[in-house]
Design an enzyme around this catalytic site. Structure first.
Site, short mmCIF file in Angstrom:
data_model
loop_
_atom_site.label_atom_id
_atom_site.label_comp_id
_atom_site.label_asym_id
_atom_site.label_seq_id
_atom_site.Cartn_x
_atom_site.Cartn_y
_atom_site.Cartn_z
N ALA A 114 0.80 -1.22 0.00
CA ALA A 114 0.00 0.00 0.00
C ALA A 114 0.84 1.27 0.00
O ALA A 114 0.43 2.29 -0.57
CB ALA A 114 -0.95 0.01 1.21
N GLN A 131 -6.04 -1.05 5.58
CA GLN A 131 -6.70 -1.72 6.70
C GLN A 131 -8.10 -2.19 6.35
O GLN A 131 -8.70 -2.95 7.12
CB GLN A 131 -6.77 -0.77 7.91
CG GLN A 131 -5.43 -0.36 8.48
CD GLN A 131 -4.67 -1.52 9.11
OE1 GLN A 131 -5.23 -2.57 9.41
NE2 GLN A 131 -3.37 -1.33 9.31
N SER A 185 -2.81 -3.63 0.53
CA SER A 185 -1.59 -4.26 0.99
C SER A 185 -1.89 -5.71 1.35
O SER A 185 -2.84 -5.98 2.08
CB SER A 185 -1.03 -3.52 2.21
OG SER A 185 0.29 -3.92 2.50
N THR A 192 10.21 -7.48 -13.11
CA THR A 192 9.68 -8.82 -13.20
C THR A 192 8.62 -9.04 -12.13
O THR A 192 8.84 -8.75 -10.95
CB THR A 192 10.80 -9.86 -13.01
OG1 THR A 192 11.79 -9.66 -14.02
CG2 THR A 192 10.26 -11.28 -13.09
N CYS A 241 4.66 1.64 11.66
CA CYS A 241 5.54 2.40 10.77
C CYS A 241 6.16 3.61 11.46
O CYS A 241 7.13 4.18 10.97
CB CYS A 241 4.77 2.85 9.54
SG CYS A 241 4.10 1.48 8.57
#
Length: 395
Positions: A88, A197, A217, A259, A344
């Site tokens: 995300a 979330q 995410s 890739t 974070c």
């Protein structure tokens, strides 16, 4: 290869096992069914999805295409609107910074967001602010919600983007995404939603066709870390005018070169399909856990941070009067794994910008604990949690 069950991970330490895990908002364990799919595409079907000359590449390409369908189905998008990213944070950056060139060319340099966004949104907005964009950050109400009317009042003819998260990562408060989308019906501003979330927890709100850009995410959903997506919906036949942040290779419609990590993409696809299939039972189980936890903490005078009628079933942010969150985490460390804010930013030891923006007293902000759980959570030691916290209250 079959991966063992993760149930032992969530057992209470009272049995001599590891602490119960209640920090799903930081990261969720990989679902064993997802892990089996990932391992298959790591060890057996390891081809490059860009290789067109042999069956290994064709099998990989087909799995990527199916994963696009699985991700798209959860949010009622088209498969070719799904752009795979590393998560995300990258998706948020691609959505926000990727619109900058269009904003500069069109003379639309105004952006509306909120004071309670994740740093993956706030920091790219700071970058654009340094490039001459005018950023309006709306405050939440006391319940932690940013009203749609606040967005309406802030709109200007030169508004390029409105960026609002679906569920706050700290409080679990559900933002009025559908109402905000309706506000934008007659406006050209792009609507970006940080769904990190919410993806797999809220179904209908993320399916609103007026959401132009949706960041997701995998590791919040039971998929591995390192995989996510940006859903870039068309308006009519027009795609959002994004400019890539990286170059080289042309993959993902030229917006995300490199890739493709087929095993991780397969895992995200499987996790998305499971979330859609099991949505009702997961919600019911989460509601029961939340009710039990609230009841156990009620005698301690627990204060719920965030409007309890507007929070997701998988998150509880609570303060115990007179108890500092750091002390509580230490007291609970052999019982349960919890946090006091976003993983974070946890190393900064700064008061939560989310709770501060909502106007909470400093003592509640400093005492806030975040409990979060998921479909693998079964036995939550609520009585032991309450007992340990009660010892702190009595000191």
């Amino acid at each position: 290869m079959t991966v063992a069950s993760t149930s032992d991970t969530f057992a209470s330490s009272s049995t001599g096992a590891r602490p119960a895990y209640l920090d799903f908002n930081a990261t969720a364990p990989v679902d064993p069914r997802v892990a089996n799919e990932v391992m298959r595409y790591m060890l057996q079907e390891f081809g490059n999805a860009g290789s067109r000359t042999h069956t290994y590449g064709q099998v990989a390409k087909e799995r990527v295409n199916r994963a696009r369908q699985e991700v798209a189905a959860l949010v009622a998008a088209k498969p070719d609107e799904v752009i795979f990213t590393s998560g995300a944070t990258e998706s948020d950056n691609l959505a926000i910074l990727g619109l900058a060139r269009h904003g500069e060319a069109s003379g639309r340099r105004h952006i509306i967001s909120t004071q309670i966004e994740h740093k993956a949104v706030l920091e790219p907005l700071e970058v654009l602010g340094g490039r001459g964009f005018d950023i309006t950050l709306l405050p939440p109400d006391e319940g932690g919600r940013v009203p749609a009317e606040s967005v309406r009042a802030a709109l200007r003819p030169d508004t390029l983007l409105v960026s609002v998260m679906a569920i706050n990562n700290e409080t679990g408060v559900i933002q009025p995404i559908e109402e905000i989308a309706s506000v934008l019906t007659e406006h050209d501003a792009f609507l970006h939603v940080d769904g990190a979330q919410a993806f797999g927890k809220l179904v209908q709100p993320l399916q609103h066709p007026r959401i132009d850009l949706l960041a997701i995410s995998g590791h919040k959903l039971g998929a591995p870390k390192g995989i996510g997506a940006l859903v870039a919906r068309r308006r009519g036949y027009k795609r959002p005018p994004l400019t890539p942040l990286m170059y080289g290779g042309g993959q993902e419609r030229g917006l995300r070169p490199g890739t493709l990590p087929v095993p991780l993409i397969a895992g995200l696809g499987t996790a998305s399909a499971l979330a859609l299939d099991e949505a009702d039972e997961r919600t019911a189980a989460a509601v029961a856990i939340k009710a039990k936890l609230i009841e156990a903490l009620r005698p301690l005078g627990a204060v719920l941070n965030g409007d309890p009628d507007r929070t997701v079933a998988t998150t509880l942010n609570v303060s115990i009067p007179g108890v500092d969150s750091e002390a509580a985490i230490v007291a609970l460390k052999d019982v349960v794994a919890v946090s006091n804010g976003s993983a974070c930013t946890s190393q900064s030891y700064e008061p939560s910008h989310v709770l501060t923006a909502a106007g909470l007293p400093r003592e509640l902000v400093e005492g806030a604990l975040r409990f979060s759980w998921g479909p693998d959570t079964t036995d939550v030691p609520t009585d032991l949690i309450a007992e340990r916290l009660l010892q702190l209250v009595r000191r």
